[in-house]
Design a protein around this motif. Structure first.
Motif, PDB file in Angstrom:
ATOM      1  N   GLU A 122      96.639  58.791  10.272  1.00 32.64           N
ATOM      2  CA  GLU A 122      96.785  60.235  10.457  1.00 32.64           C
ATOM      3  C   GLU A 122      96.712  60.647  11.924  1.00 32.64           C
ATOM      4  N   SER A 123      96.605  59.690  12.827  1.00 27.26           N
ATOM      5  CA  SER A 123      96.486  59.994  14.255  1.00 27.26           C
ATOM      6  C   SER A 123      97.441  59.111  15.053  1.00 27.26           C
ATOM      7  N   ARG A 124      97.367  59.255  16.375  1.00 27.37           N
ATOM      8  CA  ARG A 124      98.121  58.379  17.277  1.00 27.37           C
ATOM      9  C   ARG A 124      97.159  57.520  18.091  1.00 27.37           C
ATOM     10  N   ALA A 125      95.933  57.431  17.620  1.00 29.46           N
ATOM     11  CA  ALA A 125      94.903  56.671  18.336  1.00 29.46           C
ATOM     12  C   ALA A 125      95.175  55.170  18.253  1.00 29.46           C
ATOM     13  N   GLY A 126      94.633  54.455  19.228  1.00 29.84           N
ATOM     14  CA  GLY A 126      94.696  53.000  19.201  1.00 29.84           C
ATOM     15  C   GLY A 126      93.468  52.430  18.511  1.00 29.84           C
ATOM     16  N   LEU A 127      93.469  51.123  18.309  1.00 25.65           N
ATOM     17  CA  LEU A 127      92.361  50.463  17.626  1.00 25.65           C
ATOM     18  C   LEU A 127      91.952  49.187  18.351  1.00 25.65           C
ATOM     19  N   ILE A 128      90.660  49.055  18.612  1.00 25.87           N
ATOM     20  CA  ILE A 128      90.087  47.784  19.058  1.00 25.87           C
ATOM     21  C   ILE A 128      89.485  47.153  17.810  1.00 25.87           C
ATOM     22  N   LEU A 129      90.102  46.086  17.353  1.00 18.73           N
ATOM     23  CA  LEU A 129      89.710  45.432  16.105  1.00 18.73           C
ATOM     24  C   LEU A 129      88.913  44.174  16.430  1.00 18.73           C
ATOM     25  N   MET A 130      87.633  44.182  16.050  1.00 17.26           N
ATOM     26  CA  MET A 130      86.745  43.081  16.443  1.00 17.26           C
ATOM     27  C   MET A 130      86.498  42.098  15.310  1.00 17.26           C
ATOM     28  N   PHE A 131      86.472  40.830  15.661  1.00 22.56           N
ATOM     29  CA  PHE A 131      86.024  39.765  14.758  1.00 22.56           C
ATOM     30  C   PHE A 131      84.502  39.856  14.674  1.00 22.56           C
ATOM     31  N   ASN A 132      83.970  40.018  13.457  1.00 25.31           N
ATOM     32  CA  ASN A 132      82.527  40.176  13.289  1.00 25.31           C
ATOM     33  C   ASN A 132      81.941  39.047  12.431  1.00 25.31           C
ATOM     34  N   PRO A 133      81.369  38.026  13.071  1.00 26.74           N
ATOM     35  CA  PRO A 133      80.786  36.904  12.335  1.00 26.74           C
ATOM     36  C   PRO A 133      79.590  37.305  11.473  1.00 26.74           C
ATOM     37  N   VAL A 134      78.950  38.440  11.780  1.00 22.57           N
ATOM     38  CA  VAL A 134      77.824  38.907  10.959  1.00 22.57           C
ATOM     39  C   VAL A 134      78.316  39.224   9.555  1.00 22.57           C
ATOM     40  N   ILE A 135      79.526  39.775   9.460  1.00 23.66           N
ATOM     41  CA  ILE A 135      80.115  40.087   8.156  1.00 23.66           C
ATOM     42  C   ILE A 135      80.663  38.829   7.499  1.00 23.66           C
ATOM     43  N   ARG A 142      99.571  49.306  18.312  1.00 22.79           N
ATOM     44  CA  ARG A 142      98.416  50.206  18.394  1.00 22.79           C
ATOM     45  C   ARG A 142      97.090  49.458  18.288  1.00 22.79           C
ATOM     46  N   VAL A 143      97.166  48.121  18.317  1.00 25.11           N
ATOM     47  CA  VAL A 143      95.978  47.304  18.079  1.00 25.11           C
ATOM     48  C   VAL A 143      95.736  46.287  19.186  1.00 25.11           C
ATOM     49  N   VAL A 144      94.488  46.154  19.627  1.00 28.41           N
ATOM     50  CA  VAL A 144      94.060  45.039  20.469  1.00 28.41           C
ATOM     51  C   VAL A 144      92.937  44.315  19.727  1.00 28.41           C
ATOM     52  N   LEU A 145      92.769  43.034  20.006  1.00 24.82           N
ATOM     53  CA  LEU A 145      91.776  42.231  19.295  1.00 24.82           C
ATOM     54  C   LEU A 145      90.614  41.826  20.200  1.00 24.82           C
ATOM     55  N   ASP A 146      89.421  41.850  19.615  1.00 29.23           N
ATOM     56  CA  ASP A 146      88.175  41.544  20.317  1.00 29.23           C
ATOM     57  C   ASP A 146      87.510  40.360  19.602  1.00 29.23           C
ATOM     58  N   PRO A 147      87.170  39.268  20.327  1.00 21.79           N
ATOM     59  CA  PRO A 147      86.580  38.089  19.681  1.00 21.79           C
ATOM     60  C   PRO A 147      85.138  38.265  19.232  1.00 21.79           C
ATOM     61  N   GLY A 148      84.525  39.417  19.496  1.00 19.91           N
ATOM     62  CA  GLY A 148      83.193  39.684  18.937  1.00 19.91           C
ATOM     63  C   GLY A 148      82.061  38.914  19.579  1.00 19.91           C
ATOM     64  N   ILE A 149      82.110  38.747  20.886  1.00 21.97           N
ATOM     65  CA  ILE A 149      81.071  37.987  21.594  1.00 21.97           C
ATOM     66  C   ILE A 149      79.694  38.605  21.362  1.00 21.97           C
ATOM     67  N   GLY A 150      78.741  37.752  21.003  1.00 24.04           N
ATOM     68  CA  GLY A 150      77.358  38.193  20.835  1.00 24.04           C
ATOM     69  C   GLY A 150      76.972  38.607  19.434  1.00 24.04           C
ATOM     70  N   PHE A 151      77.916  38.655  18.509  1.00 27.14           N
ATOM     71  CA  PHE A 151      77.616  39.109  17.149  1.00 27.14           C
ATOM     72  C   PHE A 151      77.447  37.923  16.192  1.00 27.14           C
ATOM     73  N   GLY A 152      76.220  37.541  15.921  1.00 23.41           N
ATOM     74  CA  GLY A 152      75.955  36.490  14.945  1.00 23.41           C
ATOM     75  C   GLY A 152      76.505  35.143  15.325  1.00 23.41           C
ATOM     76  N   LEU A 153      76.496  34.848  16.625  1.00 24.45           N
ATOM     77  CA  LEU A 153      77.068  33.601  17.130  1.00 24.45           C
ATOM     78  C   LEU A 153      76.022  32.756  17.844  1.00 24.45           C
ATOM     79  N   THR A 154      76.215  31.441  17.821  1.00 23.21           N
ATOM     80  CA  THR A 154      75.382  30.557  18.624  1.00 23.21           C
ATOM     81  C   THR A 154      75.873  30.603  20.068  1.00 23.21           C
ATOM     82  N   LYS A 155      75.099  30.065  20.966  1.00 28.43           N
ATOM     83  CA  LYS A 155      75.509  30.011  22.375  1.00 28.43           C
ATOM     84  C   LYS A 155      76.859  29.295  22.510  1.00 28.43           C
ATOM     85  N   LYS A 156      76.977  28.137  21.872  1.00 25.83           N
ATOM     86  CA  LYS A 156      78.207  27.351  21.964  1.00 25.83           C
ATOM     87  C   LYS A 156      79.396  28.132  21.421  1.00 25.83           C
TER      88      LYS A 156
END
Length: 319
Positions: A133-146, A202-216
């Motif tokens: 319903e808008s012309r907004a963009g989206l930052i779509l993040m990978f969420n390992p917590v989910i 309208r979409v960019v992707l985010d690898p979700g750094i820091g969300f439910g991840l190990t250091k490696k």
């Protein structure tokens, strides 16, 4: 490849854009409470703009480990007025950091240009409708917590809506390496967008750094950021002051105690190194708390990456 939103456009390969963080929260992990008051938030927005950020990312709910849920009404009351006032004073893109469709809808009404959804549309099933319903963009993040709620690194995080995956899918995810899981998650989330006929641009992707991840895993996702580009999307990287950065400093006997001025500053220096890596990897957006260090990193690394376009300048002798 490009990212289009509200008649603005960012193309792949351009200089990395810096997104400044404005948390109007009480409990964000780095600056909780610092900009909670309206005037403090507005003053910080001006500081970010003066420092040269491309976009301001405004959040009204902390998603750090141990954070608590903010009611939709309260989140709107904190974010909508500051978005309205910034848009009234300055011409700068604003992203709303929320996974709740009602908050995003109100933010767009006030002038927000981009929705930064840390659940990648999987926390609130109505979010695609807001986008449509808008012309907004989206930052779509990978969420390992989910994707891996039972993982040790995920248990310390709050829940983000109702988990959309079946027990069988969640079990299958536990057997995947982090890169395979990232791609699987993105494909699942992007399928939701396709059903609403929302354009890929309208979409960019985010690898979700820091969300439910190990250091490696954090390091592997950064090292393999080009996977996002190979999928046909621009990338967005949020690495500012993350815990694994602090861990690396400590392992190398570098002051990392954030209670000290040196330790606090060193986190931002380390973040700027990741900004350099992002720039050299053609990351389109870097999300940071402290702008100066990353701006220096981006400008210098961009000069190297785009060396062929630089002017030939002769320098005189030192005096």
């Amino acid at each position: 490849m490009k990212f289009s939103f509200n008649e603005k456009e960012v193309n792949f390969g351009e200089k990395t854009k810096i997104c400044g963080i404005l948390n109007v929260t009480k409990d964000s992990f780095s600056d909780g409470g610092k900009f909670y008051r309206f005037e403090d938030a507005l003053n910080h927005a001006k500081e970010l703009i003066d420092s040269g950020v491309y976009m301001i990312d405004i959040g009204g709910e902390s998603t750090r480990p141990g954070s608590t849920y903010v009611e939709i009404k309260d989140e709107i009351e904190k974010t909508a007025p500051i978005i309205r006032e910034i848009k009234k004073r300055w011409d700068i893109p604003i992203s709303i950091d929320t996974w709740k469709s009602e908050v995003a809808k109100e933010a767009i009404k006030e002038g927000a240009d981009v929705i930064n959804d840390i659940t990648g549309l999987l926390g609130d099933e109505k979010m695609p409708e807001v986008l449509k319903e808008s012309r907004a963009g989206l930052i779509l993040m990978f969420n390992p917590v989910i994707a891996r709620p039972s993982h040790e690194s995920a248990k310390i995080f709050p829940k983000f809506g109702k988990n959309p995956f079946t027990k069988e899918e969640l079990e299958k995810f536990t057997k995947m390496d982090i890169i395979e899981l990232e791609k699987t998650y993105f494909k699942y989330a992007l399928n939701r967008l396709e059903k609403f006929n929302i354009q890929k641009e309208r979409v960019v992707l985010d690898p979700g750094i820091g969300f439910g991840l190990t250091k490696k895993e954090n390091l592997l996702l950064i090292k393999n950021i080009d996977i996002i580009h190979k999928m046909g999307y621009l990338s967005y990287l949020g690495v500012s002051r993350k815990r694994f950065v602090q861990n690396i400093l400590g392992e190398n006997n570098i002051e990392n105690n954030v209670e000290t001025e040196e330790g606090y500053k060193n986190r931002d220096i380390a973040t700027s190194v990741l900004s350099t890596i992002g720039q050299m990897s053609s990351v389109s957006f870097i999300r940071v708390h402290s702008v100066l260090e990353s701006k220096i990193a981006v400008e210098v690394s961009n000069a190297v990456r785009m060396a062929e376009k630089e002017e030939d300048i002769n320098f005189g002798a030192y005096r």
